[in-house]
Design a protein around this motif. Structure first.
Motif, short mmCIF file in Angstrom:
data_model
loop_
_atom_site.label_atom_id
_atom_site.label_comp_id
_atom_site.label_asym_id
_atom_site.label_seq_id
_atom_site.Cartn_x
_atom_site.Cartn_y
_atom_site.Cartn_z
N SER A 221 -7.58 2.19 -10.24
CA SER A 221 -8.54 2.50 -11.43
C SER A 221 -9.84 1.38 -11.17
N GLN A 222 -9.48 0.36 -10.77
CA GLN A 222 -10.42 -0.78 -10.48
C GLN A 222 -10.97 -0.80 -9.35
N TYR A 223 -10.30 -0.55 -8.17
CA TYR A 223 -10.76 -0.83 -6.95
C TYR A 223 -10.80 0.35 -5.82
N ARG A 224 -10.59 1.62 -6.57
CA ARG A 224 -10.58 2.59 -5.48
C ARG A 224 -11.65 3.25 -4.83
N ASP A 225 -12.88 2.59 -5.57
CA ASP A 225 -14.14 2.97 -4.77
C ASP A 225 -14.92 1.82 -4.08
N ILE A 226 -14.08 0.77 -4.05
CA ILE A 226 -14.71 -0.61 -3.49
C ILE A 226 -14.47 -0.61 -1.82
N ASP A 227 -15.57 -0.37 -0.97
CA ASP A 227 -15.66 -0.69 0.32
C ASP A 227 -16.16 -1.83 1.09
N ASP A 228 -16.03 -2.68 0.33
CA ASP A 228 -16.51 -4.12 0.65
C ASP A 228 -15.48 -4.47 1.88
N PRO A 229 -15.72 -5.06 2.67
CA PRO A 229 -14.80 -5.71 3.81
C PRO A 229 -14.09 -6.91 3.19
N ILE A 230 -12.88 -7.21 3.65
CA ILE A 230 -11.78 -7.98 2.97
C ILE A 230 -11.50 -8.73 4.21
N ILE A 231 -10.80 -10.09 3.92
CA ILE A 231 -10.02 -10.81 4.96
C ILE A 231 -8.75 -10.79 4.66
N VAL A 232 -8.05 -10.28 5.62
CA VAL A 232 -6.68 -10.16 5.57
C VAL A 232 -5.92 -11.21 6.57
N PHE A 233 -5.23 -12.21 6.28
CA PHE A 233 -4.84 -13.23 7.24
C PHE A 233 -3.73 -12.67 7.82
N GLY A 234 -3.68 -12.77 9.11
CA GLY A 234 -2.66 -12.50 9.98
C GLY A 234 -2.73 -10.88 10.39
N ALA A 235 -3.96 -10.22 10.10
CA ALA A 235 -4.02 -8.68 10.10
C ALA A 235 -4.98 -8.87 11.55
N THR A 236 -4.57 -7.89 12.48
CA THR A 236 -5.29 -7.41 13.70
C THR A 236 -6.43 -6.54 13.48
N GLN A 237 -6.44 -5.90 12.53
CA GLN A 237 -7.63 -4.88 11.99
C GLN A 237 -8.36 -5.24 11.09
N ASN A 238 -9.62 -4.88 10.70
CA ASN A 238 -10.41 -5.10 9.82
C ASN A 238 -10.14 -4.04 8.51
N PHE A 239 -10.18 -4.44 7.18
CA PHE A 239 -9.96 -3.74 6.18
C PHE A 239 -10.82 -3.88 5.05
N THR A 240 -11.33 -2.74 4.45
CA THR A 240 -11.81 -2.58 3.19
C THR A 240 -10.87 -2.84 2.15
N VAL A 241 -11.54 -3.00 0.86
CA VAL A 241 -10.86 -3.47 -0.25
C VAL A 241 -9.81 -2.25 -0.41
N LYS A 242 -10.39 -0.85 -0.71
CA LYS A 242 -10.00 0.37 -0.67
C LYS A 242 -8.60 0.57 0.31
N GLY A 243 -9.02 0.26 1.64
CA GLY A 243 -8.25 0.60 2.70
C GLY A 243 -7.04 -0.27 2.67
N TYR A 244 -7.10 -1.67 1.95
CA TYR A 244 -6.14 -2.60 2.05
C TYR A 244 -5.17 -2.33 0.87
N ILE A 245 -5.67 -1.96 -0.21
CA ILE A 245 -4.75 -1.36 -1.22
C ILE A 245 -3.88 -0.09 -0.83
N GLU A 246 -4.30 0.59 -0.08
CA GLU A 246 -3.69 1.82 0.31
C GLU A 246 -2.70 1.33 1.51
N HIS A 247 -3.09 0.59 2.32
CA HIS A 247 -2.26 0.48 3.44
C HIS A 247 -0.97 -0.80 3.37
N HIS A 248 -1.49 -1.80 2.30
CA HIS A 248 -0.49 -2.86 2.02
C HIS A 248 0.23 -2.34 0.78
N TYR A 249 -0.16 -2.05 -0.40
CA TYR A 249 0.50 -1.51 -1.52
C TYR A 249 0.96 0.08 -1.51
N GLY A 250 0.40 0.84 -0.84
CA GLY A 250 0.72 2.16 -0.85
C GLY A 250 0.01 3.11 -1.94
#
Length: 375
Positions: free
Chosen positions: A310-339
């Protein structure tokens, strides 16, 4: 002992029974302004029988009063011609709605007069809100890295689990005491189990709603989540139904156990499982396939899901993910890491309501079906 020595009318100021005993030879007259009950016990005692050399029970059986009383009993024992048996159209004097209103009013008075329950949980909620707000002070503004998001998720998780478990524990002794009263009043035919259970369920709603509102305002402001109507509404909605299902879960555990001590042990057995499968300690994609089914039936998992999406589903700002080989947005990271799917708030809301209704239904069913009276 155990024999009848008088059976008949008392009369005004018990003058009938006084006249009956005074007519027996040797029985002293009653004094002026003397209690007739005390006098009757004194003149009919065993010592009085020995002194008079008589048996008051046998004397009564041979009296005209006994024969008249016997004849009256026989007369009244025979129903008159054309009469019908006594019949009541309903089991209870009030309709189901009337019973519910009476039970709800009774519960309202009970809760209003129970400061040791409501004030304690309100104070605990306020303390938790201030503690979480100061520990996670303005972390909602920081979402530059995955560490920031994990911290925010921890704030959301803690904001519900502390108060939820407290609600579960504090409601148990209250419901246990009320159930004892319910057993007595149900046996007296005052009301049916269902109106009582519904009243017990609904009376919690305004108290939990008030608890949720001031808790959400404090936490939301201090953690510095975005002040948008939709996001604040979802935060309040998820928090409210989470607090409510925890409360109903505590009520349910009481209804299926003989006392609140056993209910507390039973409820605590699931706290650890709720935490483990909440999606916070172990993200959903990393839960083994043979255990993923429990994630979907864990109510806390849906709470965490709803709060973060409810708080971050519309946030498309880029985010730093340590150890990741690809770039993520906040929304994309939440879906990728937490499902957590961004468009899944509708089902999340429905499931939270379903859990609340399920625990309430089990409570009502067990109150109606199970009986833990020891005598």
């Amino acid at each position: 002992g155990g024999q009848l020595i008088y059976g008949g009318p008392l009369g005004r100021n018990s003058h009938k029974i006084v006249e009956y005993f005074e007519a027996i030879q040797g029985v002293p007259k009653i004094k002026d302004m003397y209690n007739p009950a005390t006098w009757m016990l004194e003149v009919s005692s065993v010592a009085a029988e020995v002194r008079l050399g008589m048996d008051f029970a046998e004397y009564y059986k041979s009296s005209d009063l006994f024969r008249r009383s016997k004849a009256l009993v026989n007369e009244l024992s025979t129903p008159p011609a054309g009469s019908s048996d006594l019949f009541f159209a309903t089991k209870y004097s009030q309709s189901t709605v009337g019973q519910f209103k009476s039970c709800l009013w009774k519960q309202w008075l009970t809760y209003w007069r129970s400061p040791d329950y409501n004030l304690v949980r309100y104070f605990f909620t306020l303390a938790c809100a201030l503690m979480i707000g100061t520990v996670f002070w303005r972390v909602g503004k920081h979402k530059e890295s995955s560490t920031d998001l994990t911290l925010i998720l921890g704030a959301m998780y803690a904001s519900v689990i502390f108060v939820g478990i407290n609600n579960c524990q504090t409601v148990q002794p209250v419901v246990a005491i009320e159930r004892t009263v319910f057993y007595r009043e149900r046996a007296a035919g005052m009301y049916a189990p269902l109106p009582y259970a519904l009243a017990q369920i609904l009376i919690e709603v305004p108290f939990v709603l008030f608890q949720t509102l001031y808790y959400s305002l404090i936490v939301y402001a201090m953690v510095a989540f975005p002040w948008k109507v939709e996001k604040f509404f979802w935060f309040v909605f998820v928090s409210f139904f989470s607090f409510l299902y925890f409360t109903y879960y505590g009520m349910m555990t009481v209804s299926i156990t003989p006392n609140h001590q056993v209910a507390s042990i039973f409820a605590a057995a699931f706290y650890g499982v709720f935490n483990l499968f909440s999606g916070f300690f172990i993200p959903k994609p990393k839960i083994p396939g043979w255990w993923i089914w429990y994630y979907w039936i864990c109510p806390v998992a849906w709470t965490v899901y709803g709060l973060i999406v409810s708080q971050y589903r519309d946030i498309d700002d880029p985010i730093i993910v340590f150890g990741a080989t690809q770039n993520f947005t906040v929304k994309g990271y939440i879906e990728h890491h937490y499902g957590f799917k961004p468009d899944f708030m509708g089902p999340v809301a429905a499931v939270l309501v379903a859990f609340t209704c399920f625990f309430a239904f089990i409570f009502a069913y067990c109150i109606r079906t199970l009986n833990f009276q020891s005598r």
